[in-house]
Motif scaffolding. Structure first.
Motif, short mmCIF file in Angstrom:
data_model
loop_
_atom_site.label_atom_id
_atom_site.label_comp_id
_atom_site.label_asym_id
_atom_site.label_seq_id
_atom_site.Cartn_x
_atom_site.Cartn_y
_atom_site.Cartn_z
N UNK A 1 0.06 -1.75 -1.75
CA UNK A 1 -0.49 -2.69 -0.76
C UNK A 1 -1.24 -3.82 -1.44
N UNK A 2 -2.04 -3.48 -2.45
CA UNK A 2 -2.83 -4.49 -3.18
C UNK A 2 -1.91 -5.49 -3.86
N UNK A 3 -0.88 -5.00 -4.53
CA UNK A 3 0.03 -5.89 -5.25
C UNK A 3 0.76 -6.83 -4.30
N UNK A 4 1.23 -6.30 -3.17
CA UNK A 4 1.97 -7.13 -2.21
C UNK A 4 1.07 -8.21 -1.62
N UNK A 5 -0.10 -7.83 -1.15
CA UNK A 5 -0.96 -8.81 -0.48
C UNK A 5 -1.57 -9.79 -1.48
N UNK A 6 -1.83 -9.36 -2.71
CA UNK A 6 -2.37 -10.27 -3.72
C UNK A 6 -1.39 -11.39 -4.03
N UNK A 7 -0.12 -11.03 -4.18
CA UNK A 7 0.90 -12.05 -4.41
C UNK A 7 0.97 -13.04 -3.27
N UNK A 8 0.88 -12.54 -2.03
CA UNK A 8 0.94 -13.41 -0.87
C UNK A 8 -0.31 -14.30 -0.76
N UNK A 9 -1.46 -13.78 -1.15
CA UNK A 9 -2.69 -14.58 -1.11
C UNK A 9 -2.61 -15.71 -2.14
#
Length: 263
Positions: free
Chosen positions: A152-160
């Motif tokens: 979850x962290x990796x996915x949302x960090x990339x999107x941010x």
């Protein structure tokens, strides 16, 4: 990517300090303070419980209350939604730091991620507590939460990284992301069981990378299934996520010299 991770480790103390400050800013001036951060998600869970359990008599898992099936799916979404919504406007909210030539602004998106993590850890604790209250025994499968949390962290960090960079130049990005999140909430199997959908469209529904995270959290708490039993889903998720992450960081770095001028 390895260099990015090393930079994060080297500047972890600064990131944690700024994230703690960002967290406090959310309830400054509010009488009930941090209470409001938890109130909306809890109210949402209660409403969905009454609508789907009491109203529609929904029960995806036999002999298990709907709320126990719902919470492992919706709690990771709360983190994803909160982080992305606040992360889009990261650079505009920290414009005073963006304009400082000596400040490494590439850590700013991480501040929003870590700030939301403080809340998410508490919700994961609440999730475990609710399972215990309902008579469920602690399970070794709960440890898999760490893996799906990293997903979850990796996915949302990339999107941010991606959306915060675009938002500096395209001010409508915030509204677009809000619509995307509303749509994304209902197409992910958070409120409904994917097994009840026609089998021929399952592969389409699983193209949504967040489906992997929702299924994963339920595998930890409800179905007790190991992440290694879904190698193709894992491969697809990580290819998608790493493309988003590396693409987001690369775009951020490319646009970085122009942020101060535009803001």
């Amino acid at each position: 990517m390895i260099r990015q991770i090393k930079d994060i480790i080297n500047r972890r103390q600064l990131i944690l300090t700024l994230a703690a400050s960002d967290f406090k800013k959310r309830f400054i001036g509010s009488y009930l303070g941090v209470f409001w951060i938890f109130m909306q998600p809890i109210v949402s869970i209660v409403i969905y419980y009454f609508v789907f359990q009491i109203g529609f008599k929904s029960n995806p898992v036999e002999n298990m209350p709907y709320v126990l099936w719902l919470m492992p799916g919706i709690i990771p979404w709360f983190f994803f939604n909160d982080t992305l919504q606040s992360g889009v406007s990261t650079l505009s909210s920290y414009k005073h730091l963006v304009k400082k030539m000596v400040f490494r602004i590439d850590i700013l998106p991480l501040i929003k991620v870590v700030s939301s993590l403080f809340i998410h850890f508490i919700f994961i604790f609440i999730l475990m507590l609710v399972f215990l209250i309902f008579g469920e025994s602690p399970s070794v499968w709960w440890l898999q939460t760490i893996y799906y949390l990293i997903c979850n962290i990796m996915l949302v960090t990339g999107l941010v990284y991606l959306t915060s960079a675009i938002n500096v130049f395209v001010k409508d990005t915030n509204q677009i992301v809000s619509i995307f999140l509303q749509f994304g909430f209902w197409i992910a199997p958070i409120m409904w069981d994917i097994s009840r959908m026609p089998e021929e469209i399952h592969w389409i529904l699983r193209l949504n990378p967040f489906t992997y995270i929702v299924d994963g959290f339920r595998d930890c708490f409800v179905y007790h299934v190991g992440f290694w039993t879904k190698p193709y889903m894992a491969l697809y998720f990580w290819i998608f996520t790493l493309v988003i992450f590396m693409g987001g960081v690369k775009l951020f770095k490319k646009m970085e010299p122009h942020f101060a001028d535009v803001l």
